[in-house]
Scaffold this active site. Structure first.
Site, short mmCIF file in Angstrom:
data_model
loop_
_atom_site.label_atom_id
_atom_site.label_comp_id
_atom_site.label_asym_id
_atom_site.label_seq_id
_atom_site.Cartn_x
_atom_site.Cartn_y
_atom_site.Cartn_z
N ASP A 8 0.85 -1.19 0.00
CA ASP A 8 0.00 0.00 0.00
C ASP A 8 0.89 1.24 0.00
OD1 ASP A 8 -1.93 -1.92 0.29
OD2 ASP A 8 -2.66 -1.23 2.23
N ASP A 129 -16.05 -3.66 -1.46
CA ASP A 129 -15.71 -3.45 -0.06
C ASP A 129 -17.00 -3.47 0.74
OD1 ASP A 129 -13.12 -3.09 -0.95
OD2 ASP A 129 -13.29 -0.92 -1.02
#
EC number: 5.3.1.16
Length: 239
Positions: A8, A129
């Protein structure tokens, strides 16, 4: 099941956030490209890159993405801030193997059909998500009125090659996983499911492998040493 380490990127560095919230960085490492290369050298067959600045609307890390592509040979799947068809095409054309599209797909599902037709289904992944069993968008800040299963069925029809399912309720907390939502997804669509969120131990990996998850993304547990990549790869099965 394929094990995929996460890299990330935020402010040019490799980070791990809690629940995706800016300011909760618990891991900060310089040079994300070197981090990606190290995971590959340790045996990773695929890499999961997230441009957090893109996802949060605070900029892009395209130069770092290019550096990762140059320094590694493993297939790369990338998500975060892909807000237009041209964004997706640019990434696919610089060497990203699979783009992960979230908010844009929810807003306009036809985009998935367009990209899949041009680049092939296997290069197009839709990110779902889930928070309280509803799909959330815009960096988990806005909730839709549909469940992950409803969207997964839709995007399978639209030509998505895979679904990245992240359970926001457990993501980044290192408290383990909730199996039921994953089982339901596996029972309702036939395209590959990439699971992310809450993986804390190799026991989580064993269970995910046993129920038939195709790919697993691991982030915080690797960076905090709760799982070594070597141990995680023991649960990797390559057909």
């Amino acid at each position: 099941m394929i094990i995929i380490p996460a890299v990330d990127i935020k402010n040019g560095k490799c980070v791990q956030l809690v629940q995706g919230e800016p300011g909760t960085e618990q891991v900060v490492i310089e040079n994300p490209a070197e981090v990606a290369k190290q995971w590959e050298q340790k045996g990773a067959k695929k890499l999961h890159i997230v441009d957090l600045d893109g996802a949060l609307g605070s900029g892009r890390n395209l130069s770092i993405v290019k550096e990762i592509i140059e320094k590694t040979k493993s297939p790369i799947q990338l998500g975060g801030g892909i807000r237009s068809v041209s964004d997706a095409k640019k990434l696919l054309e610089i060497g990203v193997n699979t783009v992960i599209i979230g908010t844009m797909a929810i807003k306009n599902p036809e985009i998935i059909k367009e990209l899949s037709s041009e680049y092939g289904c296997e290069r197009i992944c839709v990110s779902l998500d889930s928070k309280n069993n509803k799909v959330v968008t815009h960096g988990w800040k806005e909730s839709t009125d549909k469940t992950p299963i409803e969207y997964a069925k839709l995007f399978e029809k639209m030509g998505a090659g895979s679904i990245l399912f992240t359970n926001v309720d457990v993501e980044g907390l290192l408290n383990g996983i909730n199996l039921e939502p994953i089982k339901e997804l596996l029972n309702n669509v036939s395209i590959p499911i990439i699971y992310s969120g809450g993986i804390t131990s190799v026991d989580d990996l064993k269970v995910l492998s046993d129920i038939g998850v195709d790919f697993v993304v691991i982030g915080s547990a690797l960076y905090k040493g709760l799982i070594t990549l070597e141990d995680a790869l023991k649960y990797q099965k390559i057909d």
